[in-house]
Design a protein around this motif. Structure first.
Motif, PDB file in Angstrom:
ATOM      1  N   VAL A 261       0.837  -1.194   0.000  1.00 53.10           N
ATOM      2  CA  VAL A 261       0.000   0.000   0.000  1.00 53.10           C
ATOM      3  C   VAL A 261       0.872   1.245   0.000  1.00 53.10           C
ATOM      4  N   VAL A 262       0.273   2.344  -0.459  1.00 55.86           N
ATOM      5  CA  VAL A 262       0.923   3.658  -0.418  1.00 55.86           C
ATOM      6  C   VAL A 262      -0.080   4.651   0.173  1.00 55.86           C
ATOM      7  N   GLU A 263       0.364   5.869   0.392  1.00 56.59           N
ATOM      8  CA  GLU A 263      -0.529   6.889   0.913  1.00 56.59           C
ATOM      9  C   GLU A 263      -1.711   7.079  -0.039  1.00 56.59           C
ATOM     10  N   GLY A 264      -2.909   7.047   0.516  1.00 57.59           N
ATOM     11  CA  GLY A 264      -4.113   7.205  -0.291  1.00 57.59           C
ATOM     12  C   GLY A 264      -4.779   5.908  -0.678  1.00 57.59           C
ATOM     13  N   SER A 265      -4.125   4.767  -0.450  1.00 61.55           N
ATOM     14  CA  SER A 265      -4.733   3.474  -0.785  1.00 61.55           C
ATOM     15  C   SER A 265      -5.936   3.202   0.105  1.00 61.55           C
ATOM     16  N   GLN A 266      -6.955   2.571  -0.469  1.00 68.75           N
ATOM     17  CA  GLN A 266      -8.129   2.154   0.289  1.00 68.75           C
ATOM     18  C   GLN A 266      -7.946   0.703   0.715  1.00 68.75           C
ATOM     19  N   VAL A 267      -8.174   0.423   1.989  1.00 66.82           N
ATOM     20  CA  VAL A 267      -7.983  -0.930   2.517  1.00 66.82           C
ATOM     21  C   VAL A 267      -9.226  -1.341   3.285  1.00 66.82           C
ATOM     22  N   THR A 268      -9.386  -2.645   3.446  1.00 65.01           N
ATOM     23  CA  THR A 268     -10.468  -3.192   4.257  1.00 65.01           C
ATOM     24  C   THR A 268      -9.871  -3.868   5.486  1.00 65.01           C
TER      25      THR A 268
END
Length: 327
Positions: A63-70
């Motif tokens: 992931v990077v800054e701004g990624s959407q995760v669950t």
């Protein structure tokens, strides 16, 4: 001189050819809400760090800054090379113990056969049986140690603690991390505006107050959801709930207006004021029924019970009658 504070509406100018029929309005004192303009920041309700439970080398980060995760999503992997070596040693011990167990079981089977023929004693057979049980116990303990190592290896999987947006990722693949070190910060649970208000206005703020919010899409409203009791650096911290708040940029500053008091002022309907040649005019009705024009100094626009009013600073007296339309 600045004529109107926070004004986005325009006056009704008497510069057109046709006008509506004359109407009357009375100059009166009304209660006006005083507003304080401050900047608020977009904040996430929960800022939870995703941590590495295992110390070692960060093998991958997805992931990077701004990624959407669950929640529970696998976002990175930490490896400890010593664990792999320990697993190999455990596997070698299990192979050796299994060989010893096979040999001990064969000896026990021969001892039982000899016991049936009366060649050996019960005591010797019991010794062989005990040896088998001891080896089986060692195998069980070694397998438990292997399970512990496998669990530690699995703890190298870094999981997202909540669903939301990745705010920061302070490490990169190949970094050496310690147990419990933060790999990423995830913001979730909804977003709100957080603002700091000078403490002199604290007594005028109440949870549930309507807050005016300015933005590129026009004026919106929000609700003062929480006032924090602790004053820091002379400022009161407050949270504002806003429907459909854009969270594209967490930390973005937004201009908001807070109600910080009420004053009484003289006001007239906005359509009673006519703007010409840089001056503001009103038509004042006389006792004989005739109307005369008078120059007034006006202040800001505000609403009273759904009617747009304009503050009059000078030029009129309370109770005078104005003509708000023209033939």
């Amino acid at each position: 001189m600045k004529r109107i504070v926070f004004a986005t509406a325009t006056f009704v100018f008497a510069l057109t050819a046709g006008f509506s029929a004359a109407a009357e309005a009375t100059v009166e004192r009304v209660t006006k809400t005083e507003w304080k303009a401050v900047f608020a920041k977009v904040e996430s309700r929960n800022n939870i760090p995703a941590r590495s439970r295992l110390g070692g080398t960060l093998e991958a980060i997805s992931v990077v800054e701004g990624s959407q995760v669950t929640q529970g999503q696998h976002i990175g992997t930490t490896v400890d090379e010593k664990l792999e070596l320990e697993l190999r040693a455990i596997d070698a011990q299990l192979m050796s113990l299994n060989s010893e167990l096979t040999n001990a079981q064969a000896e026990l089977a021969r001892g039982l056969n000899l016991l049936e023929r009366g060649v050996t004693t019960e005591q010797n057979v019991d010794g062989l049986r005990t040896k088998v049980e001891v080896i089986q116990g060692r195998i069980g303990a070694t397998e438990a140690q292997k399970d512990v190592l496998l669990q530690r290896t699995d703890e190298g999987r870094i999981l997202a603690p909540i669903s939301g947006t990745v705010i920061s990722v302070p490490v990169t693949a190949g970094s050496v991390v310690l147990p419990g070190e933060m790999i990423a910060t995830i913001g979730g649970g909804g977003f709100f505006l957080r603002l700091a208000v000078p403490e002199r206005h604290a007594d005028f703020l109440n949870e549930g107050d309507e807050i005016q919010i300015g933005g590129a899409d026009g004026a919106e409203t929000g609700t003062l959801a929480k006032l924090y009791p602790q004053i820091e650096n002379g400022r009161v911290i407050a949270d504002v709930e806003v429907a459909n708040l854009s969270a594209d940029f967490i930390g973005r500053r937004v201009l908001v207006r807070l109600p910080v008091g009420q004053t009484e002022t003289m006001a007239v309907p906005v359509d009673a004021v006519e703007f010409r040649m840089g001056l503001d005019f009103v038509r004042v009705a006389s006792a004989g029924g005739e109307a005369s024009e008078r120059v007034v100094m006006i202040g800001e626009l505000f609403n009273v019970a759904g009617t747009q009013m304009v503050e009059v600073l000078s030029g009129l007296r309370v109770g005078e009658t104005l003509v708000t339309g023209h033939e």
